[in-house]
Design a protein around this motif. Structure first.
Motif, PDB file in Angstrom:
ATOM      1  N   SER A  15      48.668  74.253   5.974  1.00 59.51           N
ATOM      2  CA  SER A  15      47.849  73.180   5.529  1.00 59.51           C
ATOM      3  C   SER A  15      48.221  71.685   5.573  1.00 59.51           C
ATOM      4  O   SER A  15      49.273  71.460   5.877  1.00 59.51           O
ATOM      5  CB  SER A  15      47.363  73.472   3.903  1.00 59.51           C
ATOM      6  OG  SER A  15      48.658  73.091   2.967  1.00 59.51           O
ATOM      7  N   GLY A  16      47.446  70.800   5.929  1.00 63.79           N
ATOM      8  CA  GLY A  16      47.791  69.305   6.271  1.00 63.79           C
ATOM      9  C   GLY A  16      47.795  69.271   7.935  1.00 63.79           C
ATOM     10  O   GLY A  16      48.459  70.339   8.554  1.00 63.79           O
ATOM     11  N   ALA A  17      47.303  68.225   8.161  1.00 60.83           N
ATOM     12  CA  ALA A  17      46.881  68.133   9.748  1.00 60.83           C
ATOM     13  C   ALA A  17      48.488  67.986  10.423  1.00 60.83           C
ATOM     14  O   ALA A  17      48.537  68.614  11.449  1.00 60.83           O
ATOM     15  CB  ALA A  17      46.157  66.612  10.022  1.00 60.83           C
ATOM     16  N   GLY A  75      44.757  67.304  21.782  1.00 61.62           N
ATOM     17  CA  GLY A  75      44.027  67.024  20.742  1.00 61.62           C
ATOM     18  C   GLY A  75      44.671  66.974  19.460  1.00 61.62           C
ATOM     19  O   GLY A  75      45.986  66.686  19.512  1.00 61.62           O
ATOM     20  N   SER A  76      43.913  66.774  18.334  1.00 60.37           N
ATOM     21  CA  SER A  76      44.824  66.770  16.955  1.00 60.37           C
ATOM     22  C   SER A  76      43.846  67.675  16.134  1.00 60.37           C
ATOM     23  O   SER A  76      42.621  67.729  16.237  1.00 60.37           O
ATOM     24  CB  SER A  76      44.757  65.276  16.746  1.00 60.37           C
ATOM     25  OG  SER A  76      43.478  64.672  16.387  1.00 60.37           O
ATOM     26  N   PRO A  77      44.307  67.823  14.953  1.00 61.58           N
ATOM     27  CA  PRO A  77      43.679  68.706  13.854  1.00 61.58           C
ATOM     28  C   PRO A  77      42.424  68.283  13.290  1.00 61.58           C
ATOM     29  O   PRO A  77      41.716  68.947  12.891  1.00 61.58           O
ATOM     30  CB  PRO A  77      44.912  69.136  12.849  1.00 61.58           C
ATOM     31  CG  PRO A  77      46.100  68.574  13.607  1.00 61.58           C
ATOM     32  CD  PRO A  77      45.854  67.578  14.668  1.00 61.58           C
ATOM     33  N   ASP A  78      42.402  66.867  13.488  1.00 58.61           N
ATOM     34  CA  ASP A  78      41.169  66.289  13.018  1.00 58.61           C
ATOM     35  C   ASP A  78      39.916  66.408  13.842  1.00 58.61           C
ATOM     36  O   ASP A  78      38.864  65.932  13.317  1.00 58.61           O
ATOM     37  CB  ASP A  78      41.295  64.887  12.355  1.00 58.61           C
ATOM     38  CG  ASP A  78      41.831  63.845  13.517  1.00 58.61           C
ATOM     39  OD1 ASP A  78      42.152  64.372  14.505  1.00 58.61           O
ATOM     40  OD2 ASP A  78      41.575  62.715  13.273  1.00 58.61           O
ATOM     41  N   GLU A  79      40.017  66.886  15.083  1.00 59.13           N
ATOM     42  CA  GLU A  79      39.247  66.844  15.736  1.00 59.13           C
ATOM     43  C   GLU A  79      38.283  68.303  16.008  1.00 59.13           C
ATOM     44  O   GLU A  79      38.825  69.298  15.295  1.00 59.13           O
ATOM     45  CB  GLU A  79      39.554  66.951  17.556  1.00 59.13           C
ATOM     46  CG  GLU A  79      40.333  65.732  17.873  1.00 59.13           C
ATOM     47  CD  GLU A  79      40.722  65.590  19.289  1.00 59.13           C
ATOM     48  OE1 GLU A  79      40.799  66.785  19.973  1.00 59.13           O
ATOM     49  OE2 GLU A  79      41.177  64.607  19.645  1.00 59.13           O
ATOM     50  N   ASP A  80      37.055  68.188  16.252  1.00 54.61           N
ATOM     51  CA  ASP A  80      36.198  69.418  16.178  1.00 54.61           C
ATOM     52  C   ASP A  80      36.685  70.565  17.104  1.00 54.61           C
ATOM     53  O   ASP A  80      37.271  70.328  18.026  1.00 54.61           O
ATOM     54  CB  ASP A  80      34.885  69.047  16.765  1.00 54.61           C
ATOM     55  CG  ASP A  80      34.130  68.450  15.586  1.00 54.61           C
ATOM     56  OD1 ASP A  80      34.231  68.378  14.468  1.00 54.61           O
ATOM     57  OD2 ASP A  80      32.852  67.705  15.948  1.00 54.61           O
ATOM     58  N   PHE A  81      36.881  71.747  16.562  1.00 49.13           N
ATOM     59  CA  PHE A  81      37.326  72.862  17.217  1.00 49.13           C
ATOM     60  C   PHE A  81      38.642  73.071  17.619  1.00 49.13           C
ATOM     61  O   PHE A  81      39.295  74.057  18.151  1.00 49.13           O
ATOM     62  CB  PHE A  81      36.402  72.959  18.705  1.00 49.13           C
ATOM     63  CG  PHE A  81      35.023  73.049  18.666  1.00 49.13           C
ATOM     64  CD1 PHE A  81      34.448  74.031  18.034  1.00 49.13           C
ATOM     65  CD2 PHE A  81      34.207  71.857  19.184  1.00 49.13           C
ATOM     66  CE1 PHE A  81      32.912  74.077  17.891  1.00 49.13           C
ATOM     67  CE2 PHE A  81      32.894  71.816  19.213  1.00 49.13           C
ATOM     68  CZ  PHE A  81      32.331  72.747  18.559  1.00 49.13           C
TER      69      PHE A  81
END
Length: 98
Positions: A15-17, A75-81
């Motif tokens: 859990s957590g980005a 990318g990053s965890p806050d991005e869609d998909f």
């Protein structure tokens, strides 16, 4: 293979980005090294010794994985998909190992 399998499990439970991104980066690094070793050492050594179709499939699977690895790294965890890409990569690797 086992190292990456363990990392995929950690990613699913994380859990957590920042934690997810750290694990995803580890997965990508491990897969890039593993892919390079297979393509430069193992696959050429197997040519003519196992079915050509099997080797061709392995190369294509690597190409698909490389695309996802590049997208995950960029990318990053806050991005869609983002999570979906890691999940699909996990499934592709699981199939590849079999």
């Amino acid at each position: 293979h086992r190292t990456v399998e363990d990392l995929f499990e950690k990613f699913e439970k994380a859990s957590g980005a920042s934690r997810k991104q750290k694990i995803a980066q580890e997965i990508c690094t491990e897969l890039k090294i593993h892919t390079m070793l297979e393509e430069e050492i193992f696959y050429p050594a197997f040519r003519g010794k196992i079915e050509e179709d099997l080797l061709d499939e392995a190369y294509v699977e690597h190409d698909g994985a490389k695309l996802l690895v590049n997208e995950i790294e960029a990318g990053s965890p806050d991005e869609d998909f983002y999570d979906a890409k890691v999940k699909v990569l996990s499934e592709e690797i699981e199939h590849h190992v079999k």
